[in-house]
Enzyme design. Structure first.
Site, PDB file in Angstrom:
ATOM      1  N   HIS A   1      -8.603  -6.730   2.684  1.00 41.53           N
ATOM      2  CA  HIS A   1      -6.978  -7.055   2.764  1.00 41.53           C
ATOM      3  C   HIS A   1      -6.995  -8.971   3.414  1.00 41.53           C
ATOM      4  CE1 HIS A   1      -2.962  -7.380   4.261  1.00 41.53           C
ATOM      5  NE2 HIS A   1      -2.762  -5.976   3.611  1.00 41.53           N
TER       6      HIS A   1
ATOM      7  N   ASP B   1      -4.380  -1.102  -4.920  1.00 42.64           N
ATOM      8  CA  ASP B   1      -3.334  -0.621  -4.309  1.00 42.64           C
ATOM      9  C   ASP B   1      -2.139  -1.465  -4.770  1.00 42.64           C
ATOM     10  OD1 ASP B   1      -4.074  -2.801  -3.008  1.00 42.64           O
ATOM     11  OD2 ASP B   1      -3.612  -1.269  -1.660  1.00 42.64           O
ATOM     12  N   HIS B   2      -2.703  -2.411  -5.072  1.00 42.77           N
ATOM     13  CA  HIS B   2      -2.145  -4.157  -5.264  1.00 42.77           C
ATOM     14  C   HIS B   2      -2.752  -5.033  -6.099  1.00 42.77           C
ATOM     15  CE1 HIS B   2      -2.015  -5.335  -1.294  1.00 42.77           C
ATOM     16  NE2 HIS B   2      -1.660  -3.678  -0.984  1.00 42.77           N
TER      17      HIS B   2
ATOM     18  N   THR C   1       0.908  -1.000  -0.105  1.00 43.51           N
ATOM     19  CA  THR C   1      -0.423   0.105   0.486  1.00 43.51           C
ATOM     20  C   THR C   1       0.713   1.707  -0.160  1.00 43.51           C
ATOM     21  OG1 THR C   1      -1.472  -1.167   1.346  1.00 43.51           O
ATOM     22  CG2 THR C   1      -1.882   1.256   1.330  1.00 43.51           C
TER      23      THR C   1
HETATM   24  C1  GP9 Z   1      -2.249  -0.850   6.109  1.00 42.05           C
HETATM   25  C2  GP9 Z   1      -2.908  -0.643   5.053  1.00 42.05           C
HETATM   26  C3  GP9 Z   1      -2.404  -2.841   4.673  1.00 42.05           C
HETATM   27  O1  GP9 Z   1      -2.171   0.543   7.217  1.00 42.05           O
HETATM   28  O2  GP9 Z   1      -2.113   0.024   4.941  1.00 42.05           O
HETATM   29  O3  GP9 Z   1      -1.480  -2.352   4.834  1.00 42.05           O
HETATM   30  P1  GP9 Z   1      -0.475  -3.423   2.705  1.00 42.05           P
HETATM   31  O4  GP9 Z   1      -0.584  -4.620   3.763  1.00 42.05           O
HETATM   32  O5  GP9 Z   1      -1.520  -3.303   1.771  1.00 42.05           O
HETATM   33  O6  GP9 Z   1       1.108  -2.999   2.575  1.00 42.05           O
HETATM   34 MN    MN Z   2      -2.704  -2.896   0.467  1.00 40.94          MN
END
Ligand code: GP9
Ligand code: MN
Length: 637
Positions: A415, A475-476, A300
């Site tokens: 997530h 984001d990914h 992220t």
């Molecule tokens: C945590 C969220 C997740 O604050 O942004 O992060 P990631 O594991 O996807 O990099």
């Molecule tokens: Mn993320």
């Protein structure tokens, strides 16, 4: 216990040999079962068997250099640390499909914050990684069996001769298998496969030390070469695209869609849309269906970095943690100079990914983090606050903020391991591939979609919708290569490196109220968002070190580089993993030669970007520019 056995257990070399066998066996077990190393032939198999030996002997042998009184303690500490390194990699690999690097380890106070994920990532069989530690502990602690670790100098010399011998065999075989392994380091799986997990960490530590010294030795000349490259790329763009300044003065809302890949868009599961709201929104927006994430280990935070700076994240670790005090010329700072109010909303702790520090560096004025939200057991899951209450609670905070703002909202519910804890969250049945993460993923994506719907409703209710442009991006990836079997079931095709690269597509929706959108097919990535947003706002940054180009520009090349060195254009897909080249129209593999120029450009651009970050080169830009401005001022007097 009979006397002989007792004497045997008391012998230092018996204890030492047993420990070597235990550690070797579990390391080999991990290499075989926990990681995907793609062993291609007998030599590689042989390397795998011998790689742990030299490092185990070397590290455990260090205990010889402690005084006899402290030797057992030292030995067990080293043994424990090596076991920990191994096991941490096993757990980390289950999610990230990658090995730990030192910079990542340092930021993994985050490990603790993983909470729910960590639980899902540990298996009952993992006890195998710790049973030996218990046995050895009992062995040294029981008075009756305590080994006398006294060795003659000659024995010690022999152990270290063996270290050298094994290392030499290992290195020369590795060199045969993969020439220049140590010079070209982008592929960590290869390093582990050919050097072993412990040697890999030694190598990684050396690399870390080397990169931190790069800032010290960097000088402003490096910047000139990079500026020339960047300016020549930007020069090809010609005049501004027709959307330049079309959103001048409007608020900007960025929404980071956690782990959201593009394959969920317009897809149905059990006859239902997975993202009904986003699908409708896309119809009424500029929807980019060939848009890729360019992130690496920083996930992220890498996405955030790419978007605000149009620089790539790093090949190892997260730039948010490793280079948070660099000089940057980030979007929030530029927009602040143009009268904007840059803010961030996110329901996790402010220190996760070192955001609290990095946001200040990048020029954000306010960061609403977990501490500002009301988080309870009911309204949170996995990492914390669920997306719907997150948007609901963010609204009164947003309403207090000065306009125009540049506001970033970072969602979190979708997530890994994609958990719901309440029936109300489950608006679609899970898939039924039998792979739990993949099956649940659709449910949490569906929930995220509902939260975005809610957010738009709230933005209309507070009257700010029409004065705002919305940039929503995945984001990914969320589903790693470890889940290829289930993914091929979902997609109905095999996942070759070609499909794997295409799966790195994430949705990008740019919604400008009052403006008719359309589907945009240009190939781009997160790297392109900074110039795209600035152009929409009518801001032209001259002489800026940025690697992306305005996605609306007619002249832009269809091109994006993934952090592993893969490249996508309108015609080709180059997969760095396996060095494979594909023709997009036929989806067939073609000779690697065709993709060679793409690979070369990717390597060069990633290298330039890394030079900027590691060398903190933008600090020179500032001082040089300042000098020039001062001179001009002086002259005009
Ligand atoms: C945590 C969220 C997740 O604050 O942004 O992060 P990631 O594991 O996807 O990099
Ligand atoms: Mn993320």
């Amino acid at each position: 216990m009979n006397q002989d056995k007792k004497q045997l257990l008391n012998k230092g070399w018996v204890f030492f040999a047993a420990a070597i066998v235990f550690l070797w066996a579990k390391t080999y077990y991990a290499l075989q079962t926990a990681f995907t190393l793609d062993i291609e032939n007998g030599i590689q198999q042989f390397i795998l068997v011998i790689t742990p030996i030299s490092s185990i002997l070397f590290f455990l042998g260090l205990s010889f250099f402690f005084s006899p009184k402290k030797r057992n303690k030292a030995f067990m500490t080293i043994y424990f640390l090596m076991s920990f390194v191994l096991y941490a990699n096993v757990v980390y690999y289950r999610f990230f499909n990658d090995f730990i690097t030192l910079p990542v380890l340092m930021q993994y106070k985050n490990f603790g914050d993983l909470g729910g994920s960590t639980k899902a990532l540990t298996h009952p069989m993992d006890i195998l990684y710790w049973i030996d530690v218990v046995i050895l502990l009992v062995w040294v602690m029981r008075k009756k069996t305590r080994p006398a670790m006294e060795f003659r100098k000659r024995t010690i010399a022999m152990v270290y001769a063996a270290v050298l011998g094994f290392a030499a065999v290992n290195l020369s075989l590795a060199e045969v298998e993969r020439p220049q392994l140590l010079v070209r380091t982008f592929d960590r799986a290869k390093l582990v496969k050919l050097l072993g997990i412990y040697n890999y960490h030694v190598y990684d530590s050396v690399m870390t030390a080397k990169t931190s010294s790069r800032r010290v030795f960097a000088d402003s000349n490096e910047l000139t070469e990079i500026l020339n490259y960047v300016n020549s790329q930007q020069g090809k763009m010609g005049v501004h695209g027709k959307y330049f300044g079309k959103a001048k003065g409007k608020n900007v809302v960025l929404v980071s869609l956690e782990s959201t890949q593009n394959f969920v868009m317009d897809r149905k599961l059990h006859g239902q849309e997975i993202t009904p709201f986003l699908n409708d929104l896309a119809d009424d927006s500029f929807y980019f269906d060939n848009f890729y994430h360019n992130t690496g280990q920083g996930k992220t935070s890498d996405a955030e970095f790419l978007i605000d700076n149009s620089l790539y994240g790093l090949p190892r670790g997260a730039v948010y943690t490793t280079n948070a005090s660099n000089e940057y010329n980030a979007t929030p700072e530029i927009l602040k100079d143009n009268g904007y109010n840059p803010i961030v909303f996110h329901g996790n702790h402010d220190s996760f990914w070192n955001r609290d520090v990095m946001y200040q560096t990048l020029g954000y004025d306010k960061f609403y983090s977990k501490e500002e939200y009301h988080v309870t057991d009911e309204n949170s899951v996995n990492y914390g606050l669920k997306d719907i209450p997150f948007f609901e609670q963010s609204m009164p905070m947003l309403n207090k903020e000065k306009q125009p703002y540049y506001a970033k909202f970072i969602t979190m519910t979708n997530h890994y391991p994609y958990i719901t804890n309440n029936k109300n969250m489950e608006m679609i049945e899970p898939a039924n591939t039998g792979d739990g993460s993949v099956d649940r993923y659709f449910q949490t994506v569906r929930y995220e979609d509902e939260s975005i719907k809610k957010f738009f409703k709230l933005m209309k209710e507070n009257g700010q919708y029409k004065d705002t442009i919305f940039v929503l991006y995945g984001d990914h990836y969320g589903i790693s290569e470890n889940h290829n079997r289930a993914m091929s079931e979902i997609l109905g095709k095999d996942i070759r490196p070609f499909e794997h690269v295409q799966l790195q597509k994430v949705p990008l929706i740019i919604h400008i109220p009052g403006m008719k959108g359309k589907d945009m097919h240009t190939v781009g990535g997160e790297i392109d968002l900074k110039p795209t947003i600035l152009h929409l706002l009518g801001i032209d940054e001259k002489n800026d070190v940025q690697f992306g180009t305005d996605l609306f520009s007619k002249n832009r090349e269809d091109f994006t580089i993934l952090r592993d060195g893969s490249v996508v254009t309108d015609k080709y897909v180059y997969a760095a993993e396996g060095n494979k080249c594909y023709d997009k129209s036929t989806e067939k593999e073609i000779e690697a030669e065709t993709c060679a120029p793409l690979k070369e450009k990717a390597d060069k651009e990633l290298d330039y970007s890394d030079k900027v970050v590691y060398g903190d080169l933008l600090r020179f830009m500032d001082s040089e520019q300042k000098e020039k401005a001062d001179k001009e001022k002086e002259e005009s007097k």
